[in-house]
Each structure stands twice: as C-alpha cells, then as structure tokens.
Design a protein around this motif. Sequence first.
Motif, mmCIF file in Angstrom:
data_model
loop_
_atom_site.group_PDB
_atom_site.id
_atom_site.type_symbol
_atom_site.label_atom_id
_atom_site.label_comp_id
_atom_site.label_asym_id
_atom_site.label_seq_id
_atom_site.Cartn_x
_atom_site.Cartn_y
_atom_site.Cartn_z
ATOM 1 N N LEU A 52 0.784 -1.434 -0.012
ATOM 2 C CA LEU A 52 0.067 -0.097 -0.357
ATOM 3 C C LEU A 52 1.190 1.071 -0.144
ATOM 4 O O LEU A 52 0.306 2.331 -0.725
ATOM 5 C CB LEU A 52 -1.067 -0.337 1.551
ATOM 6 N N ALA A 53 1.987 1.283 0.348
ATOM 7 C CA ALA A 53 2.731 2.520 0.474
ATOM 8 C C ALA A 53 3.781 2.740 -0.399
ATOM 9 O O ALA A 53 4.117 3.805 -1.178
ATOM 10 C CB ALA A 53 4.003 1.814 1.731
ATOM 11 N N ASP A 54 3.523 1.696 -1.632
ATOM 12 C CA ASP A 54 4.350 1.806 -3.084
ATOM 13 C C ASP A 54 2.847 2.478 -4.324
ATOM 14 O O ASP A 54 3.943 2.535 -5.152
ATOM 15 C CB ASP A 54 4.397 0.618 -3.517
ATOM 16 N N ILE A 55 1.651 2.329 -3.403
ATOM 17 C CA ILE A 55 1.273 2.465 -4.122
ATOM 18 C C ILE A 55 1.240 3.865 -5.421
ATOM 19 O O ILE A 55 1.233 4.933 -4.288
ATOM 20 C CB ILE A 55 -0.605 2.133 -4.371
ATOM 21 N N GLU A 56 0.564 4.719 -6.134
ATOM 22 C CA GLU A 56 0.509 6.089 -6.647
ATOM 23 C C GLU A 56 -0.347 6.671 -6.345
ATOM 24 O O GLU A 56 -1.758 6.415 -6.749
ATOM 25 C CB GLU A 56 0.466 5.653 -8.201
ATOM 26 N N PRO A 57 -0.256 7.536 -4.954
ATOM 27 C CA PRO A 57 -1.622 8.181 -3.694
ATOM 28 C C PRO A 57 -2.292 9.161 -5.555
ATOM 29 O O PRO A 57 -1.730 9.627 -6.124
ATOM 30 C CB PRO A 57 -1.442 8.997 -3.456
ATOM 31 N N VAL A 58 -3.739 8.797 -5.173
ATOM 32 C CA VAL A 58 -4.883 9.454 -5.314
ATOM 33 C C VAL A 58 -5.582 10.682 -5.177
ATOM 34 O O VAL A 58 -5.946 10.078 -3.975
ATOM 35 C CB VAL A 58 -5.695 8.509 -6.184
ATOM 36 N N ASP A 59 -5.148 11.490 -5.372
ATOM 37 C CA ASP A 59 -5.729 12.901 -4.660
ATOM 38 C C ASP A 59 -7.297 12.724 -4.108
ATOM 39 O O ASP A 59 -7.562 11.968 -5.065
ATOM 40 C CB ASP A 59 -4.985 14.161 -5.421
ATOM 41 N N ARG B 80 1.223 -5.803 16.900
ATOM 42 C CA ARG B 80 0.274 -7.588 16.232
ATOM 43 C C ARG B 80 0.569 -7.400 15.224
ATOM 44 O O ARG B 80 0.584 -7.973 14.301
ATOM 45 C CB ARG B 80 -1.023 -8.019 16.718
ATOM 46 N N ALA B 81 1.128 -6.116 14.530
ATOM 47 C CA ALA B 81 0.394 -5.498 13.166
ATOM 48 C C ALA B 81 1.128 -4.761 12.837
ATOM 49 O O ALA B 81 0.397 -3.828 13.994
ATOM 50 C CB ALA B 81 -1.194 -5.944 13.165
ATOM 51 N N ALA B 82 1.360 -3.577 11.203
ATOM 52 C CA ALA B 82 2.573 -2.670 11.569
ATOM 53 C C ALA B 82 0.842 -1.846 11.230
ATOM 54 O O ALA B 82 -0.428 -2.735 10.916
ATOM 55 C CB ALA B 82 2.649 -2.684 10.051
ATOM 56 N N ALA B 83 0.526 -0.682 11.194
ATOM 57 C CA ALA B 83 -0.304 0.498 11.468
ATOM 58 C C ALA B 83 -1.122 -0.071 9.983
ATOM 59 O O ALA B 83 -2.027 0.024 9.354
ATOM 60 C CB ALA B 83 0.207 1.601 11.177
ATOM 61 N N SER B 84 0.073 0.043 8.490
ATOM 62 C CA SER B 84 -0.151 -0.170 7.453
ATOM 63 C C SER B 84 -0.939 -1.194 7.148
ATOM 64 O O SER B 84 -2.228 -1.270 6.106
ATOM 65 C CB SER B 84 0.947 -0.430 6.588
ATOM 66 N N THR B 85 -0.655 -2.434 7.797
ATOM 67 C CA THR B 85 -1.661 -3.526 7.502
ATOM 68 C C THR B 85 -2.721 -3.764 8.319
ATOM 69 O O THR B 85 -3.790 -3.250 7.505
ATOM 70 C CB THR B 85 -0.782 -4.620 8.634
ATOM 71 N N TRP B 86 -2.978 -2.997 9.237
ATOM 72 C CA TRP B 86 -4.213 -3.235 10.384
ATOM 73 C C TRP B 86 -5.422 -2.475 9.303
ATOM 74 O O TRP B 86 -6.542 -2.675 8.905
ATOM 75 C CB TRP B 86 -3.652 -2.702 11.262
ATOM 76 N N ILE B 87 -4.892 -0.968 8.763
ATOM 77 C CA ILE B 87 -4.927 0.002 7.669
ATOM 78 C C ILE B 87 -5.697 -1.094 6.710
ATOM 79 O O ILE B 87 -6.561 -0.841 5.994
ATOM 80 C CB ILE B 87 -4.625 1.106 7.775
ATOM 81 N N PHE B 88 -4.790 -1.965 5.882
ATOM 82 C CA PHE B 88 -5.040 -2.047 4.474
ATOM 83 C C PHE B 88 -5.784 -3.064 4.671
ATOM 84 O O PHE B 88 -6.966 -2.852 4.221
ATOM 85 C CB PHE B 88 -3.602 -3.256 4.121
ATOM 86 N N THR B 89 -6.468 -4.110 6.344
ATOM 87 C CA THR B 89 -6.956 -4.954 6.408
ATOM 88 C C THR B 89 -8.629 -4.144 6.233
ATOM 89 O O THR B 89 -9.767 -4.605 5.469
ATOM 90 C CB THR B 89 -6.879 -6.008 7.451
ATOM 91 N N ILE B 90 -8.411 -2.971 6.891
ATOM 92 C CA ILE B 90 -10.212 -2.109 6.853
ATOM 93 C C ILE B 90 -10.700 -1.974 5.575
ATOM 94 O O ILE B 90 -11.337 -2.055 5.419
ATOM 95 C CB ILE B 90 -9.710 -0.910 7.250
ATOM 96 N N ALA B 91 -9.703 -1.399 4.690
ATOM 97 C CA ALA B 91 -9.653 -0.615 3.519
ATOM 98 C C ALA B 91 -10.685 -1.876 2.119
ATOM 99 O O ALA B 91 -11.599 -2.587 1.947
ATOM 100 C CB ALA B 91 -8.731 0.009 2.498
ATOM 101 N N ARG B 92 -9.718 -3.259 2.105
ATOM 102 C CA ARG B 92 -9.945 -4.262 1.947
ATOM 103 C C ARG B 92 -11.464 -5.393 2.762
ATOM 104 O O ARG B 92 -12.233 -5.059 1.594
ATOM 105 C CB ARG B 92 -8.791 -5.525 2.184
ATOM 106 N N ASN B 93 -11.875 -4.674 3.302
ATOM 107 C CA ASN B 93 -12.920 -5.841 4.594
ATOM 108 C C ASN B 93 -14.279 -5.128 3.447
ATOM 109 O O ASN B 93 -15.278 -5.195 3.316
ATOM 110 C CB ASN B 93 -12.986 -6.026 5.554
#
Lengths: 217, 202
Positions: A52-59, B80-93
Amino acid sequence: MSTHHPADDLLLSLAAGSLDRASAIVVSAHLESCTHCCQQLELLEAVGGELLADIEPVDMEIGAFSRTLERLDQPVSVAVAQVPVVRPDLPAGMHWPRSLDGCDITPWKRLGPGMRWSRITVPGDPQANAFLLRMAAGMELAAHTHGGRELTQVLYGAFDDGRDVWRAGDLDDADGEVHHRPVVTAESECICLVALTGGRTRFDGFVARALGAWMGI
Amino acid sequence: MLTPTDRRDAVPTPDALADLLQAVSEARDHAAFAALFRHFAPRIKAYLIRRGVAPGQAEDLAQEAMVNVWRKAASFDRQRAAASTWIFTIARNLRIDQLRHDRDATSAAMPADEDAEDIAHDIVDNSPLPCDHAASAEIGLGVRAAIDSLPPEQARVLQLSFYEDQPHAAIAEALAIPLGTVKSRIRLAVGQLRQRLEYLKS
C-alpha cells in the motif's frame, strides 16, 4: 491438527480480498482451527499493507478531510434485535465454523441411505455455491471429477479417497485432475463444508449425475 | 527544513505511523488523525480505483475507511501488526462489503432503505476474523526487506494479486504465462518471504 492446508494462491486471494465468497467461507473455516495457516495469512496481509505504501496515491477531493471529520461523530447504527438463527442439528461436541455466521443453512435433506446435505446461502452472493454433506460411517460418495475447483473442509469425522485420509481440520482442494471416490472412515459419520467454483461436479454414474443435477452441484 | 515537495513525498516510518494510530486510539488526537489521513486516504483511494471501484465511490469509501480507522483505533495493537497492515485490512473489508451491498441492491426486488444499508455495514463490522491474530510483530518489521529480496517476477505476481482487479487467471493472461506458472510463482514468492522472515527473526 490439520495435515492438509489451503494452497498459497488461496491464502493470497483471501488476503487480497479477491477470493469468491463460497471459497472464502471454506478457507476461513480451515483457518479457525489452523494456527499455521493463520500465520501465513498474517504474513500475506502484512505484504498487502507494505505494498500500500508503494501505490501511486490519488488525491482526495478538496474538503475531504473536513467531511470525514463531520462523519466521525455521527451515531453508529445499532443492529436491530437479531432473529434467532435456526440451524440443522450437529453431532454432540461439534461447533459451527464462525465463517458461516450470517449464512442461511437449510435443514438436512436426505439424498439416500446414510447421506444428507444442506444448502448454504451466502448473504449478498446468490451465485455462491456452498453446501454441507453429511455421510454415515462407511458410506461412499459416487466416483466423480470436477468441472471447476472443489474446496472441502472436513468439519467432523474423516474420509479416505484413495489419495489420502482427510480428517477434521483438513482442507481438500480438487479440480479436474482429481478423480476420486471418497469413503467415510469406519469410526464415525463425516460432515464436510464444500464450495464449488468454475464448474459442476462430474459424477460417473447416471443416478449420481441426476442427484447432482438436482442438488445443483 | 522541508520543502513542500519533500513534505508531500516523505513517507512516515512504520514506527511513526504506529505512534499516530496509538495517539488516535488513546488521546483521540485530531492532529494525529489528520496525519494518518494525509498518508493513507489517497493510497486507499488509489487502491480502490485499481480494484475497479468508480472514482466517486472510491473517494467516499476512502473517507469511510478513515472513519473506521478512527472508530476502531482501540483495537489496533502495534505488537501484533503494522499500522499499514491494519489499515489495509480495513480498506479491503470495506471493498468486499461494498461489492456484496451492490449485488444485494441489484438483486433485491425492493429498493434497500437507509436502515438496511446500515445493518449491512454492521454485519461486516462484526464479521468474525478467522484468526485470533497470533503475535506477529516480527512479521511487520521484516516484510519490506523480504519483499525487496524477491526476484522481480515473483514480486510482480504479488503486486498484481493485491493491487489489480484481476483473478489469477487474468494475471496469467496479462503476463502471458500459464495459470500453473502464476500459482508456482506465488508458491515460490510466499516460500521465499517465509524463509527470509525466519532468517531475520533468528
């Protein structure tokens, strides 16, 4: 303790959120009893987070943040009192996988002597083809192969299909390359949770074919 | 002193992101939330668009994802998890939920009313996690290094799996390789990641 686990491509699809609902329910049922696969899933979710950090952000639109702030304090709706869930009976000591929460599960329907099944309806996905199969000790399922992919999580008991023995906690992943005739082992009855994707089961015999067509599997 | 460009491009470290999320959880800190929003909302929006969500809806869902981050922050555990992982799962769900909701709306005979929508979201909010997330702090820290150590063709398969709206069959087509090769690259990639992380832990 499982010895047969979902393949990495299934766990990756689940982590990425792209696995179809029927398969996701079966794989999730496996995860509930398998620490090993849970760790695999967590690893893959962490990969998703990193990428997710690598993705090109969209404003975001102008004013998006203040609109989000306004939404923070809106009351969260409270779910109305739940209608009591009626579910078919299970052998003593067996529990429903949590992955089936929210699904509609029909009463056991007789398929033949010592053989019953129950259809599972997944909320929001009428196309999902998932069902439970319950067979008495020693019963055998007609020989068949698969038009698509068949995922089977053993929830209770065990079966032997000549390739190996599949016990409670095991997941079987079969496609058109697998032609098998599962036989329930002698110790107890067997209950399996099954998802079919990409094609129907192809039974060898006429009667089994007719039954399969009637069940929609 | 940061120039405006540096400011925009600077990616907070995993530790900094976890600090921000913790500040939201413990102090309901609006400034910390704003910083998380700046970093994650445009990435969540990009993720959703890549997964086939229309831009207008992606904007709305990205905001909703951030609302969920605010509301659920207390359940974030940096052990237990990185912030990016935790937020990724929120967006995914949220996206899975939206797909289900869209299908319901098109298949239902009656138009879904506001209450029904809210209930649909609640169901997903409460949907059980298959795993009682076992301790995986080590995972979060080593994952970046592990991804970077993968051969490019394996990293590519992972990236397509997460960030393109493509089933594995379509990935096979896009890369002009057989489906079996996609699956074996996935197996290799996951195996490598696992091995690499084991190595980092020891």
